[in-house]
Design an enzyme around this catalytic site. Structure first.
Site, PDB file in Angstrom:
ATOM      1  N   ILE A 101      23.322  66.014  20.571  1.00 26.92           N
ATOM      2  CA  ILE A 101      21.986  66.512  20.937  1.00 26.92           C
ATOM      3  C   ILE A 101      21.946  67.966  20.487  1.00 26.92           C
ATOM      4  O   ILE A 101      22.691  68.804  20.995  1.00 26.92           O
ATOM      5  CB  ILE A 101      21.697  66.442  22.446  1.00 26.92           C
ATOM      6  CG1 ILE A 101      21.558  64.990  22.899  1.00 26.92           C
ATOM      7  CG2 ILE A 101      20.394  67.194  22.754  1.00 26.92           C
ATOM      8  CD1 ILE A 101      21.051  64.818  24.313  1.00 26.92           C
ATOM      9  N   ASP A 102      21.112  68.243  19.528  1.00 24.19           N
ATOM     10  CA  ASP A 102      20.911  69.626  19.116  1.00 24.19           C
ATOM     11  C   ASP A 102      19.682  70.117  19.860  1.00 24.19           C
ATOM     12  O   ASP A 102      18.629  69.483  19.811  1.00 24.19           O
ATOM     13  CB  ASP A 102      20.689  69.669  17.596  1.00 24.19           C
ATOM     14  CG  ASP A 102      20.544  71.089  17.114  1.00 24.19           C
ATOM     15  OD1 ASP A 102      21.360  71.934  17.512  1.00 24.19           O
ATOM     16  OD2 ASP A 102      19.597  71.356  16.351  1.00 24.19           O
TER      17      ASP A 102
ATOM     18  N   ARG B 190      16.178  82.530  11.568  1.00 21.91           N
ATOM     19  CA  ARG B 190      17.136  82.390  12.674  1.00 21.91           C
ATOM     20  C   ARG B 190      18.131  83.538  12.644  1.00 21.91           C
ATOM     21  O   ARG B 190      18.945  83.649  11.722  1.00 21.91           O
ATOM     22  CB  ARG B 190      17.872  81.064  12.531  1.00 21.91           C
ATOM     23  CG  ARG B 190      18.873  80.803  13.635  1.00 21.91           C
ATOM     24  CD  ARG B 190      19.519  79.443  13.450  1.00 21.91           C
ATOM     25  NE  ARG B 190      20.486  79.176  14.495  1.00 21.91           N
ATOM     26  CZ  ARG B 190      20.172  78.657  15.677  1.00 21.91           C
ATOM     27  NH1 ARG B 190      18.934  78.335  15.941  1.00 21.91           N
ATOM     28  NH2 ARG B 190      21.103  78.449  16.575  1.00 21.91           N
TER      29      ARG B 190
ATOM     30  N   THR C  85      19.978  71.185  23.421  1.00 18.41           N
ATOM     31  CA  THR C  85      20.108  70.600  24.767  1.00 18.41           C
ATOM     32  C   THR C  85      19.134  71.261  25.751  1.00 18.41           C
ATOM     33  O   THR C  85      18.594  70.599  26.642  1.00 18.41           O
ATOM     34  CB  THR C  85      21.565  70.730  25.273  1.00 18.41           C
ATOM     35  OG1 THR C  85      22.422  70.188  24.267  1.00 18.41           O
ATOM     36  CG2 THR C  85      21.792  69.966  26.560  1.00 18.41           C
TER      37      THR C  85
ATOM     38  N   GLU D 244      30.329  68.168  18.194  1.00 12.83           N
ATOM     39  CA  GLU D 244      30.299  69.263  19.174  1.00 12.83           C
ATOM     40  C   GLU D 244      31.108  68.994  20.446  1.00 12.83           C
ATOM     41  O   GLU D 244      31.799  69.875  20.948  1.00 12.83           O
ATOM     42  CB  GLU D 244      28.840  69.557  19.561  1.00 12.83           C
ATOM     43  CG  GLU D 244      28.747  70.706  20.568  1.00 12.83           C
ATOM     44  CD  GLU D 244      27.336  71.053  20.980  1.00 12.83           C
ATOM     45  OE1 GLU D 244      26.383  70.457  20.455  1.00 12.83           O
ATOM     46  OE2 GLU D 244      27.201  71.924  21.854  1.00 12.83           O
TER      47      GLU D 244
ATOM     48  N   SER E 153      15.793  73.308  18.365  1.00 10.16           N
ATOM     49  CA  SER E 153      16.629  72.381  17.584  1.00 10.16           C
ATOM     50  C   SER E 153      16.317  72.306  16.095  1.00 10.16           C
ATOM     51  O   SER E 153      15.418  72.971  15.584  1.00 10.16           O
ATOM     52  CB  SER E 153      16.572  70.967  18.180  1.00 10.16           C
ATOM     53  OG  SER E 153      15.464  70.246  17.660  1.00 10.16           O
TER      54      SER E 153
ATOM     55  N   ASP F 111      25.170  72.436  13.553  1.00  5.06           N
ATOM     56  CA  ASP F 111      23.840  72.944  13.880  1.00  5.06           C
ATOM     57  C   ASP F 111      22.959  73.100  12.645  1.00  5.06           C
ATOM     58  O   ASP F 111      21.771  73.438  12.775  1.00  5.06           O
ATOM     59  CB  ASP F 111      23.938  74.284  14.609  1.00  5.06           C
ATOM     60  CG  ASP F 111      24.341  74.083  16.061  1.00  5.06           C
ATOM     61  OD1 ASP F 111      23.932  73.079  16.653  1.00  5.06           O
ATOM     62  OD2 ASP F 111      25.091  74.931  16.593  1.00  5.06           O
TER      63      ASP F 111
ATOM     64  N   ASP G  59      24.361  63.916  25.820  1.00  9.36           N
ATOM     65  CA  ASP G  59      25.155  64.526  24.731  1.00  9.36           C
ATOM     66  C   ASP G  59      26.420  63.688  24.513  1.00  9.36           C
ATOM     67  O   ASP G  59      26.767  63.329  23.380  1.00  9.36           O
ATOM     68  CB  ASP G  59      25.595  65.959  25.073  1.00  9.36           C
ATOM     69  CG  ASP G  59      24.434  66.926  25.261  1.00  9.36           C
ATOM     70  OD1 ASP G  59      24.291  67.867  24.475  1.00  9.36           O
ATOM     71  OD2 ASP G  59      23.653  66.745  26.234  1.00  9.36           O
TER      72      ASP G  59
ATOM     73  N   ASP H 259      25.855  66.717  15.570  1.00  8.27           N
ATOM     74  CA  ASP H 259      25.427  67.332  16.821  1.00  8.27           C
ATOM     75  C   ASP H 259      24.742  66.215  17.603  1.00  8.27           C
ATOM     76  O   ASP H 259      23.652  65.771  17.232  1.00  8.27           O
ATOM     77  CB  ASP H 259      24.478  68.503  16.568  1.00  8.27           C
ATOM     78  CG  ASP H 259      24.307  69.348  17.815  1.00  8.27           C
ATOM     79  OD1 ASP H 259      24.474  68.805  18.922  1.00  8.27           O
ATOM     80  OD2 ASP H 259      24.004  70.546  17.689  1.00  8.27           O
TER      81      ASP H 259
END
Ligand code: A2P
Ligand code: MG
Ligand code: MG
Ligand code: MG
Length: 394
Positions: A181-182, A319, A184, A116, A302, A331, A91, A179
């Site tokens: 790493i979206d 979501r 994680t 992030e 993700s 995100d 990340d 992001d």
């Protein structure tokens, strides 16, 4: 519209909405010429081609770094942030790399990044070993790309690059949204994750790139069979008014993608979070049932969900985070333009468009729903009814 205000001989250029140029209080002929040239070149860059090329390069390199870490994942690479969510060397490394590459590739633009991660924990004594590892990862990854003839980055350069991501964003000017790493949790499981990068201009998302290193190039829709031989690694990219494209992360020619055009909910499959802690699965299944969806949900981590939706692997993304969770712009910004430029619609649960101009958080009603234009009215109705039932049963 571009307004050039040269009140003290220094042309100040402000973008408004329509393509018209006004020059006020010009000081001299020379100033006016300089102003017109500056405006014309700024205006032509509104095609965002340079920015898109830089974004694709940054996200592809970050994906390379993440793939290397996922392969060699060590327990010591995972820390817990103050909100108890996991964060890894990948990340941080991905954020440092994207920040560094964008600044290098776009030297003439002022640089604002909403991202992030921050370097707080890495600046502590306990973070020094992790910082050394991240610095090495970033340098090794940069070295794989021949175009960076930079001397090796020091740990302090890496910290500085990470901290560029502290911008508050907003409705004025340009802001990159990242992001690193979206998903994680998906990354740690060896499943789906994405590097999600978008550009806001005057509060609107104007381009987005989603690198999804573990997403098969072939459809992951309901009936598709997957095997360990499937080729994986997708790069989705979209520019306002120019559609959405997908290529392989290895660099195949891009193909234009479109969302599913199905009008029949019985044929539609839907995506939702893998993690039940991230989205209310019961609510999604009640909505899907009301709508007449037959297929079981496709659960993946993700913004890879937005990518998969943009090429028609499924028709709906639902979501509904648990009460009290605030959605962040990183995100959804890249995923949103990837899906809308492919012909989809993304709204909150009340049908309002997503507003990325309010700072680091999205201010929205209850949840996020995404589908094609034809299914949206019946989806919104099903969402409204299911939410009413959920409230009345409390
Ligand atoms: N409690 C939570 N509720 C909803 N989303 C969350 C929560 N905690 C983290 N996330 C974020 O949800 C996204 C993953 O969503 P999905 O469930 O669709 O995979 C990620 O951005 C993840 O952050 P992160 O970027 O740190 O992984
Ligand atoms: Mg996180
Ligand atoms: Mg995320
Ligand atoms: Mg993240």
């Amino acid at each position: 519209m571009v307004t050039i205000n040269c009140s003290r001989g220094v042309p100040k250029i402000t973008y408004l909405s329509t393509p018209k140029i006004t020059i006020t209080n010009l000081f001299s002929k020379r100033a006016s010429l300089v102003a017109i040239v500056a405006a014309a070149s700024s205006f032509s860059s509104m095609s965002y081609d340079t920015e898109l090329a830089a974004a694709k390069k940054a996200a592809s390199l970050a994906a390379r770094l993440c793939q290397k870490v996922q392969k060699e994942l060590l327990q010591s690479d995972v820390q817990s942030k103050s909100d108890k969510s996991p964060v890894t060397v990948a990340d941080y490394g991905s954020q440092a790399l994207v920040s560094f590459v964008l600044e290098r590739e776009l030297p003439s633009e002022s640089f604002s990044l909403v991202a992030e991660e921050d370097s707080g924990d890495l600046r502590k004594e306990s973070g020094q070993e992790t910082l050394q590892r991240i610095t090495k990862l970033v340098n090794d990854t940069l070295a794989t790309d021949g175009s960076f003839s930079v001397p090796t980055l020091a740990a302090e350069d890496v910290l500085r690059a990470i901290d560029c991501g502290k911008s508050e964003g907003g409705s004025h000017g340009r802001h990159w949204v990242l992001d690193p790493i979206d998903g994680t949790k998906g990354f740690l499981r060896g499943d789906q994750y994405a590097i999600a990068l978008a550009l806001l201009d005057e509060g609107k998302v104007v381009l987005g790139v989603l690198a999804c290193p573990n997403l098969p190039l072939a459809s992951i829709g309901g009936d598709s069979r997957h095997s360990s031989h499937d080729e994986v690694g997708c790069l989705f990219f979209a520019k306002v008014g120019a559609g959405t494209y997908m290529q392989s992360l290895d660099g195949s020619s891009p193909i234009k993608v479109h969302v599913s055009t199905t009008e029949n909910p019985e044929e539609a499959s839907f995506f939702e979070s893998f993690e039940a802690a991230h989205s209310l699965h019961d609510l999604s299944s009640s909505i899907a049932k009301k709508l007449g969806v037959k297929a079981p949900p496709v659960r993946i981590d993700s913004q890879a969900k937005y990518g998969a939706l943009s090429r028609g692997d499924g028709a709906i993304y639902l979501r509904f985070p648990h009460k009290g969770y605030r959605e962040k712009i990183w995100d959804h910004a890249a995923g949103c333009i990837v899906v809308t430029e492919a012909g989809g619609v993304a709204t909150d649960a009340a049908g309002n468009p997503l507003d990325f101009s309010k700072g680091r958080y999205l201010d929205l009603d209850t949840g996020i729903i995404v589908t094609n234009q034809k299914l949206m009215p019946s989806l919104l109705k099903a969402v409204r009814e299911s939410l009413e039932e959920a409230t009345s049963s409390l």
